[in-house]
Design a protein around this motif. Sequence first.
Motif, short mmCIF file in Angstrom:
data_model
loop_
_atom_site.label_atom_id
_atom_site.label_comp_id
_atom_site.label_asym_id
_atom_site.label_seq_id
_atom_site.Cartn_x
_atom_site.Cartn_y
_atom_site.Cartn_z
N ALA A 232 41.00 39.24 43.04
CA ALA A 232 40.47 38.47 43.95
C ALA A 232 39.25 39.03 44.47
O ALA A 232 37.98 38.57 44.58
CB ALA A 232 41.12 38.36 45.42
N ARG A 233 39.15 40.45 44.55
CA ARG A 233 37.81 41.18 44.61
C ARG A 233 36.69 40.96 43.85
O ARG A 233 35.65 41.08 44.25
CB ARG A 233 38.11 42.79 45.07
N GLU A 234 37.08 40.68 42.50
CA GLU A 234 36.22 40.54 41.57
C GLU A 234 35.70 39.08 41.26
O GLU A 234 34.88 38.71 40.39
CB GLU A 234 36.79 41.09 40.13
N ALA B 90 45.13 41.81 44.20
CA ALA B 90 43.98 42.07 45.13
C ALA B 90 42.65 42.33 44.26
O ALA B 90 41.56 42.13 44.49
CB ALA B 90 44.26 43.52 46.16
N LEU B 91 42.76 43.22 43.25
CA LEU B 91 41.44 43.42 42.34
C LEU B 91 41.00 41.92 41.71
O LEU B 91 39.73 42.03 41.45
CB LEU B 91 41.94 44.67 41.21
#
Length: 174
Positions: free
Chosen positions: A135-137, A132-133
Amino acid sequence: MNMTEALAALTRGGFTPPPDSHDESPSDGAPLPRYQPSRDPAGAEELGRALARALRDAAADPDAAADTVLVWDDSDDLVLAHVVARELGATVMRALEIEGLVLPLGEHGPPGAVVLLADAFRTRAALRALHALAAREGGRVTAIAALIATPQLDAAAGLPVHTLLPERRPGAPR
């Protein structure tokens, strides 16, 4: 590096596989031991190069196997991440969890093609949080790499998984 060589290097780094499986809670209730690269720096180099080679060999474009190696901010995993990233010509992004929030540490550019890395993924939540990190970045996870296979890797959702020591299920031959 074959499995016997990988196990020897892991053992020199303090990792002793549990007798029945590489599960988060082996049958004796003990947690999965951590690999400690400081106990055998040469072994850490060998293991990191072997993981990088597996990632490069499996990539559609070996020169673009990864732009970023994403790892938890753990000194032992950072040593491994350094070697893998160096071998792939990638950067390292560190992740930190604070009271349930997963954050990137330090300055970094767009992560591009991301490999999630750990000595072993001990929880599915840790694996999902790194994903998730990334993708978020703005990155896209292209592979997962670990020294030791664990059942938690079944949360990889179809991504290529590269390990040096395969999972041993209870009752499986040694």
